[in-house]
Design a protein around this motif. Structure first.
Motif, short mmCIF file in Angstrom:
data_model
loop_
_atom_site.label_atom_id
_atom_site.label_comp_id
_atom_site.label_asym_id
_atom_site.label_seq_id
_atom_site.Cartn_x
_atom_site.Cartn_y
_atom_site.Cartn_z
N ALA A 291 0.72 -1.25 0.15
CA ALA A 291 0.06 -0.17 0.11
C ALA A 291 0.69 1.22 -0.04
N THR A 295 0.77 3.93 -2.80
CA THR A 295 0.57 5.51 -2.73
C THR A 295 1.40 6.36 -2.61
N ASN A 296 2.86 5.85 -2.89
CA ASN A 296 3.82 6.73 -3.46
C ASN A 296 3.48 7.41 -4.67
N VAL A 297 2.60 6.99 -5.30
CA VAL A 297 2.15 7.56 -6.64
C VAL A 297 1.11 8.54 -6.47
N SER A 298 1.24 9.81 -6.88
CA SER A 298 0.32 10.80 -7.03
C SER A 298 -0.84 10.33 -7.79
N GLY A 299 -2.22 10.26 -7.28
CA GLY A 299 -3.35 10.07 -7.95
C GLY A 299 -3.72 8.55 -7.61
N SER A 300 -3.11 7.91 -6.76
CA SER A 300 -3.16 6.54 -6.45
C SER A 300 -4.68 6.61 -5.49
N SER A 301 -5.02 7.78 -5.05
CA SER A 301 -6.38 7.68 -4.01
C SER A 301 -7.40 7.26 -5.21
N ASP A 305 -8.63 0.98 -2.95
CA ASP A 305 -9.90 1.15 -2.17
C ASP A 305 -9.54 1.14 -0.65
N GLY B 287 -0.86 6.23 3.87
CA GLY B 287 -1.25 5.02 2.87
C GLY B 287 -0.44 3.74 3.39
N VAL B 309 -5.74 0.89 5.61
CA VAL B 309 -5.49 2.21 5.03
C VAL B 309 -6.84 2.76 4.43
N TYR B 311 -8.25 5.35 2.48
CA TYR B 311 -8.09 6.67 1.57
C TYR B 311 -9.62 7.07 1.52
N VAL B 315 -14.58 4.37 3.27
CA VAL B 315 -13.63 3.29 4.15
C VAL B 315 -13.46 3.81 5.50
N GLY B 362 0.14 15.72 -1.43
CA GLY B 362 0.69 16.70 -2.70
C GLY B 362 0.97 15.41 -3.59
N PRO B 363 1.30 15.91 -4.80
CA PRO B 363 1.51 17.35 -5.14
C PRO B 363 0.11 18.13 -5.57
N ARG B 399 5.83 14.72 -2.00
CA ARG B 399 4.95 13.97 -1.68
C ARG B 399 5.74 12.84 -0.55
N ARG B 403 4.88 12.38 3.45
CA ARG B 403 4.48 11.28 3.88
C ARG B 403 5.48 10.78 5.07
#
Lengths: 422, 422
Positions: A291, A295-301, A305, B287, B309, B311, B315, B362-363, B399, B403
């Motif tokens: 996870a 979630t390192n990746v921006s936009g993973s939200s 789930d 995350g 997690v 998000y 949840v 972010g970003p 980011r 985190r």
């Protein structure tokens, strides 16, 4: 115009000699110089000592056309890089009004009063090309010695300042000195070891001169760098693309997870996003690492789930519906538990893909039947389920490595699943 | 006996000059040399090129008593460190039977056939002190030149081989050259910045010569290294202990989370284990990072009940019981949501301590009211609840940093909670 045939990096900072920080600046700048086609033959590090710094810089300017220095541009008395370089290259330090104004504005924004020390940072060698610092107070600079055909570039040491300054200011500056372009593309491979990749591609790698193909191993993955040289980017791009297509047709092809994609998790988030799919993870031995990396990746939200760390057996039973019978009969570290965890977490969160890890990360907990590094990674979609059994490092790998490789496998299996789902 | 007044590190490998790997060997060895009280003034890196390697080694042997080389001991034709050092120091390479037998045994265990290349690794400079490699095939070695008073130590490049060889073989070897002992202890500080720590301890740091006290900043934490010199470890220990007690009485004291404890997560797991307490985390912006870091620590399975997690808002509602009203009224990134998440996850897993994070990593996602870096960290025990509001990096942090710092705060608040609970 000065001709740059060779470069070297000279890092300044006693903290490097004490090992308090790892020299990531040198690696970053080296990568960028390689991409610019500038040969680098030496790197050195010295402490905040004026004599040794002078000695090192003199040597560097003797043997290389371009010397890139990092560190020692701070506001305190032991920051001496600029003073030393200016003296060796016979320049006076003069107040650079624009830099002073920038430092002023930066400190103002943070409500910090300007000190004499900060003001010192705005004194720059006469005639230097100035590089703006958008992330700190110290400006960077290039001092050109036309007569000797030498350039010294001075950059701040903190990576947060050094890296963006290099990309935004130094690269455009250096490109002026070259007409030959180098262009690289990276093929990302997971699941085939470096020596196997080399064996498979030996003919291509040894016979192709432009583009060149070179493999690099990095924590359980292999990166193939395809580099073409030419007079225009378009020309180089075509050469690279042809080579990539050729490599895709070899047995390496099926292990390619992306081109210039960054990391496995970048590839996964981008695939899930493109397809509107969602994922959930149940993690035992990785303890949140899957996870965390997603979630390192921006936009993973938009694609994750949820995730649940299920260390204890009762948590596995209660939350992700692993049956007590499975746990008793096969154990928590088993093919069967991995499948049930993946299925259970997919159902718990109502996701398209469920992924799971269960294993022995070490250093304790290993047995003769299940030594440290034994890990089961499970995947569940509404179309199929699968488990991969790993034996990371033959019982010799450390905890972090076992966990990292396990998480990589989980992410890669999820990526394969996402590619299969529509 | 040779006297070592100065050392330097010379790393060999084109992959370092290309920036394909970061030079962690240099940092590791530097730290160890500092701990041994050996002064290091220079570091250099060269590629796998015999002329430049020769040039760099000659320079290093001229200016330093001890040169530690890493890399270039591999089995292939471009591994030239041993050959170059032997030539410069006028030694013949001879077959070292014991090393050959070790390489043989190692390859046998893995079912790999011995090649001529591997055999090459067992040829060592005459009279060299040999360092066993328990993690690879290349032995390390020390070549002593009594006449010039110089020592060259050659170590394999991969950190997995270099680091244990240094600890197990090189350190005992080097200790023979020194009668003066240096002994260090590390004070770990979280929650007070480096400059504040320096201000507070300026008098102590500038007046105390033995032990010395030096601060090092590392990702949101400060490490104070207390180093004493003397003729015995006991003597040094007493000096260090007295200094540590003195520092504990200053305003820095309340931010000390441990002595020689490693990381925040090491301190947390050890505190929880000692008290028989258990923890659970509910993580939004981190995350899984909090759980991942706790489970970095071997033995954490005994103290982590679980982690989830959360998000998406649904949840948060469904699993950790954050009320819809709270989410609507205050938003997901709020003091109130953080508290409810911490309480909810504590109740969900029946843990002693619940910890939560919710924020904007972010970003993207920042707003004028809640810019990137706004994070709420919540803590809940059956005795008290608390929230910390963070503004990491004034909207400028990346980011990963947001985190990381958020997870650090969560772990540190959990540690404080654990210390309060009995």
């Amino acid at each position: 115009m000065i001709k740059i045939n060779s470069a070297e990096i000279l890092c300044v900072g006693t903290e490097l000699l004490l090992g308090d920080i790892v020299n990531t600046d040198a690696a970053f700048i080296s990568r960028r110089l390689a991409a610019l086609g500038i040969n680098q033959y030496f790197q050195s590090t010295v402490g905040d000592n004026p004599e040794r710094l002078s000695e090192a810089l003199r040597l560097a300017l003797d043997r290389s056309d371009l010397v890139i220095m990092t560190g020692g541009l701070g506001p305190t008395y032991d920051d001496l890089t600029k003073e030393t370089a200016a003296r060796l290259m016979r320049r006076e330090l003069k107040l650079h009004e624009e830099s002073l104004a920038r430092i002023h504005a930066r400190l103002d924004r943070r409500g910090i009063e300007m000190t004499e020390n900060n003001k010192k940072q705005a004194y720059l060698p006469e005639g230097a090309v100035v590089f703006k610092n958008n992330y700190g107070t110290a400006p960077g600079m290039a001092i050109e010695d036309e007569e000797r055909g030498k350039i010294a570039i001075l950059l701040p040491g903190p990576p947060r300042e050094c890296e963006p300054m290099f990309e935004e200011e130094v690269e455009p500056y250096l490109k002026k000195f070259s007409s030959h372009i180098l262009y690289s593309r990276n093929i990302h491979i997971f699941g085939m070891g470096e020596s196997k990749v080399e064996d498979t591609l030996r003919d291509i790698m040894t016979t192709s001169l432009n583009p060149t193909v070179a493999p690099y191993a990095k924590s359980g993955e292999v990166l193939l760098r395809v580099t073409a040289g030419g007079s225009s980017e378009d020309e180089c791009k075509i050469l690279c693309d042809e080579m990539i297509e050729k490599i895709k047709l070899t047995p390496v092809g099926e292990f390619i997870y992306g081109i210039d994609i960054g990391t496995l998790e970048d590839a996964l988030v981008s695939e899930l996003t493109a397809k509107g799919l969602k994922i959930a993870s149940a993690e035992s031995c990785t303890g949140g690492y899957v996870a965390k990396r997603i979630t390192n990746v921006s936009g993973s939200s938009g694609v994750l789930d949820g995730s649940i760390v299920t260390y204890a057996n009762e948590v596995k039973e209660r939350f992700v519906n692993v049956s007590r019978e499975t746990l008793t009969k096969f154990g928590a570290v088993s093919h069967e538990t991995a499948i049930e965890m993946a299925r259970g977490v997919r159902e718990l969160f109502g996701s398209d893909i469920g992924v799971s890890t269960t294993g022995i990360a070490g250093p304790t907990g290993g047995t003769p039947e299940k030594p440290v590094g034994t890990v089961f990674v499970g995947i569940s979609t509404n179309k199929y389920e699968d488990v991969r059994e790993l034996h990371v490092g033959n019982g010799l790998a450390d905890r972090e490595y076992v966990r990292y490789i396990s998480a990589s496998n989980a992410i890669e299996m999820a990526l394969r699943a996402a590619k299969k789902l529509s």
